[in-house]
Design an enzyme around this catalytic site. Sequence first.
Site, PDB file in Angstrom:
ATOM      1  CE  LYS A 298      82.212  61.212  86.110  1.00 16.93           C
ATOM      2  NZ  LYS A 298      81.530  62.484  85.861  1.00 16.93           N
TER       3      LYS A 298
ATOM      4  CG  ASP B 205      83.323  58.972  80.071  1.00 13.00           C
ATOM      5  OD1 ASP B 205      82.506  59.543  79.325  1.00 13.00           O
ATOM      6  OD2 ASP B 205      84.162  59.580  80.767  1.00 13.00           O
TER       7      ASP B 205
ATOM      8  CD  GLU C  70      86.996  62.536  81.811  1.00 14.21           C
ATOM      9  OE1 GLU C  70      86.551  63.397  82.591  1.00 14.21           O
ATOM     10  OE2 GLU C  70      86.252  61.782  81.164  1.00 14.21           O
TER      11      GLU C  70
ATOM     12  CG  ASP D 152      85.147  60.344  83.994  1.00  9.47           C
ATOM     13  OD1 ASP D 152      86.079  60.639  84.790  1.00  9.47           O
ATOM     14  OD2 ASP D 152      84.357  61.183  83.512  1.00  9.47           O
TER      15      ASP D 152
ATOM     16  CE  LYS E 124      85.088  61.274  78.054  1.00  7.81           C
ATOM     17  NZ  LYS E 124      84.238  62.175  78.869  1.00  7.81           N
TER      18      LYS E 124
ATOM     19  NE  ARG F  39      85.863  69.648  79.319  1.00  2.00           N
ATOM     20  CZ  ARG F  39      84.875  70.378  79.836  1.00  2.00           C
ATOM     21  NH1 ARG F  39      85.025  71.686  79.986  1.00  2.00           N
ATOM     22  NH2 ARG F  39      83.747  69.807  80.205  1.00  2.00           N
TER      23      ARG F  39
ATOM     24  CG  ASP G 167      84.313  64.365  86.539  1.00  2.00           C
ATOM     25  OD1 ASP G 167      84.619  63.455  85.743  1.00  2.00           O
ATOM     26  OD2 ASP G 167      83.209  64.453  87.101  1.00  2.00           O
TER      27      ASP G 167
HETATM   28  N1  BES Z   1      82.069  61.526  81.333  1.00  2.00           N
HETATM   29  C1  BES Z   1      81.566  62.699  81.951  1.00  2.00           C
HETATM   30  C2  BES Z   1      80.239  63.168  81.362  1.00  2.00           C
HETATM   31  C3  BES Z   1      79.086  62.245  81.557  1.00  2.00           C
HETATM   32  C4  BES Z   1      78.279  62.352  82.673  1.00  2.00           C
HETATM   33  C5  BES Z   1      78.774  61.308  80.602  1.00  2.00           C
HETATM   34  C6  BES Z   1      77.207  61.522  82.846  1.00  2.00           C
HETATM   35  C7  BES Z   1      77.690  60.465  80.771  1.00  2.00           C
HETATM   36  C8  BES Z   1      76.895  60.574  81.886  1.00  2.00           C
HETATM   37  C9  BES Z   1      82.579  63.827  81.804  1.00  2.00           C
HETATM   38  O1  BES Z   1      83.900  63.446  81.789  1.00  2.00           O
HETATM   39  C10 BES Z   1      82.392  64.730  82.981  1.00  2.00           C
HETATM   40  O2  BES Z   1      82.642  64.287  84.061  1.00  2.00           O
HETATM   41  N2  BES Z   1      81.964  65.952  82.739  1.00  2.00           N
HETATM   42  C11 BES Z   1      81.746  66.886  83.787  1.00  2.00           C
HETATM   43  C12 BES Z   1      82.343  68.197  83.362  1.00  2.00           C
HETATM   44  C13 BES Z   1      82.442  69.208  84.482  1.00  2.00           C
HETATM   45  C14 BES Z   1      83.444  68.747  85.511  1.00  2.00           C
HETATM   46  C15 BES Z   1      82.864  70.524  83.903  1.00  2.00           C
HETATM   47  C16 BES Z   1      80.241  67.007  83.994  1.00  2.00           C
HETATM   48  O3  BES Z   1      79.489  66.924  83.043  1.00  2.00           O
HETATM   49  O4  BES Z   1      79.831  67.137  85.137  1.00  2.00           O
HETATM   50 ZN    ZN Z   2      84.271  61.550  81.138  1.00  2.00          ZN
HETATM   51 MN    MN Z   3      84.686  63.269  83.722  1.00  2.00          MN
END
Ligand code: BES
Ligand code: ZN
Ligand code: MN
Length: 516
Positions: A294, A305, A366, A287, A282, A368, A364
């Site tokens: 966020k 990210d 994204e 992000d 990825k 996946r 968010d």
């Molecule tokens: N890049 C983030 C995950 C992340 C969070 C990595 C903190 C490193 C530190 C990912 O894209 C994300 O935002 N995931 C969300 C998914 C949710 C919206 C289902 C998450 O983990 O909150």
């Molecule tokens: Zn992300």
């Molecule tokens: Mn995200």
Amino acid sequence: MTDATAAAITDIRFKGKSEGLTGTCVLLVPQGGALSERGKQLDSASGGYVSKAMQASGYKGARKAVLELLTPPGTELDRLLLVGCGEGAATETAMHWTEIGGVIGGTLTARKVKSATVIGELAGGAFDPAAAADIGYGLLLRRYTFTKYKTGRTAVEETPSDDKPGNGEPTRLDVTVETRSHRDADTAFAPRRALATGIMMARDLVNEPANALGPVEFAERARALTAVGVEVEVFDAGQLEAMKMHALLAVAQGSVRPARLVVMQWNGAGNARTKPIAFVGKGVVFDTGGISMKPAKGMEDMKGDMAGAACVTGLMHALAARKAKVNAVGIIGIVENMPSGNAMRPGDIIGSMAGRTIEVLNTDAEGRLVLADALHYVQERFKPKAIVDLATLTGAIMVALGKEHAGLFSNNDRLAGWLREAGEATGERVWRMPMDPAYDRELDSKNADIKNIGGAYAGAITAAHFLKRFVGDVPWAHLDIAGVAMASNRSEINESWASGFGIRLLDRLVVEHYEG
Ligand code: BES
Ligand code: ZN
Ligand code: MN
């Protein structure tokens, strides 16, 4: 401005026993404090100063403990550093000596030493070449810093002081490690240096701010791998459109910076038809969360990210540079997730290369989407033996595992077991998480084939199930590295924000199960 990686400022050499020790020397002391032959010689030359100092400070060579002795009398030394090395030679692991190298590197750097000799001797005799190489390896990794943007011109004029570490250039360090056979140590060090370079390359990519490293810039860094013999293809947004990578492109569409997909191939197996092992990363260069934005606090961390893609790039470098006897392919999807008038919205239904429609309920989620297309593509084009993907995919994996383990998800017990073992051997530990149809059902969508988020709980698991829907029968493992790739626990071999997690782990997997 160039990257001041440790490789450029650290020189590591191996040689046989030195005559006449001068300057700074490192003496390895096994658990219990028994001195080696030359330790004893230094002790008697100094009139028992070494053993008296050990006694006075209660130093008994505890693992990684350091005792610094300045200008021991009766010797030519400026400084003698005692470093506790546990049980000593044969019984200790490669990881142990790598960590000892890290301790030595950290100690020398903190003291601004410019050159040093590691006395290659334990109570049991001259020092093993592989262990000497591991010390060099750990030392190199520990020396990594990301200082390219520190000019030393801070706002407040500071009085220059030699006692304080400078802001700008890190200092040079030459280290000689004595060993039984410097030839064997050189040979053993070559692949370790290749790995260290790949790891530092990944750390650089992750540390780099997103304004400097967009998808185009990232792809150019990956393209540079041609120098070590990797075949690199870079696909631009127009080509991705033609390939029907609608899920990946949907993430990129809110950004003014266009997406890239990079395919890296290393064919070292000696037979081009041998099916490759595939690594997929990825690569979200930043992000924001997109329209499902966020919160501000800590958002700057989202420059990292793309750590999964950075790992794949560094790993491909390492495999090629050490001429691994394996066919490997690395695929990274590189995009930026931004809110804008052109961004995807919650509720949008998008396509994917696999033909599945996806209802985007949270922009968010994204990563996946990017991986769905990259995973489909790698199977269709390469028919790999196995796939390992790496992604900073969810915050939920940190809730579950903290920063000690990466989350491991797999459809294959054997591959999962191999990764677990490789993790224990390298210290890049992984913990297997459950997968089950009950979680998978949470992804069923009212309006499309699948939705991109599950329910309130088990977020890391439902994310893995989303990926699984784009993976066929091929052995596959997904590593959620959100907790270990950045802002992770500092260690003996990493002081930087970016750890370069996954390269040592996956190189080990290749060595043990896919090479030769
Ligand atoms: N890049 C983030 C995950 C992340 C969070 C990595 C903190 C490193 C530190 C990912 O894209 C994300 O935002 N995931 C969300 C998914 C949710 C919206 C289902 C998450 O983990 O909150
Ligand atoms: Zn992300
Ligand atoms: Mn995200």
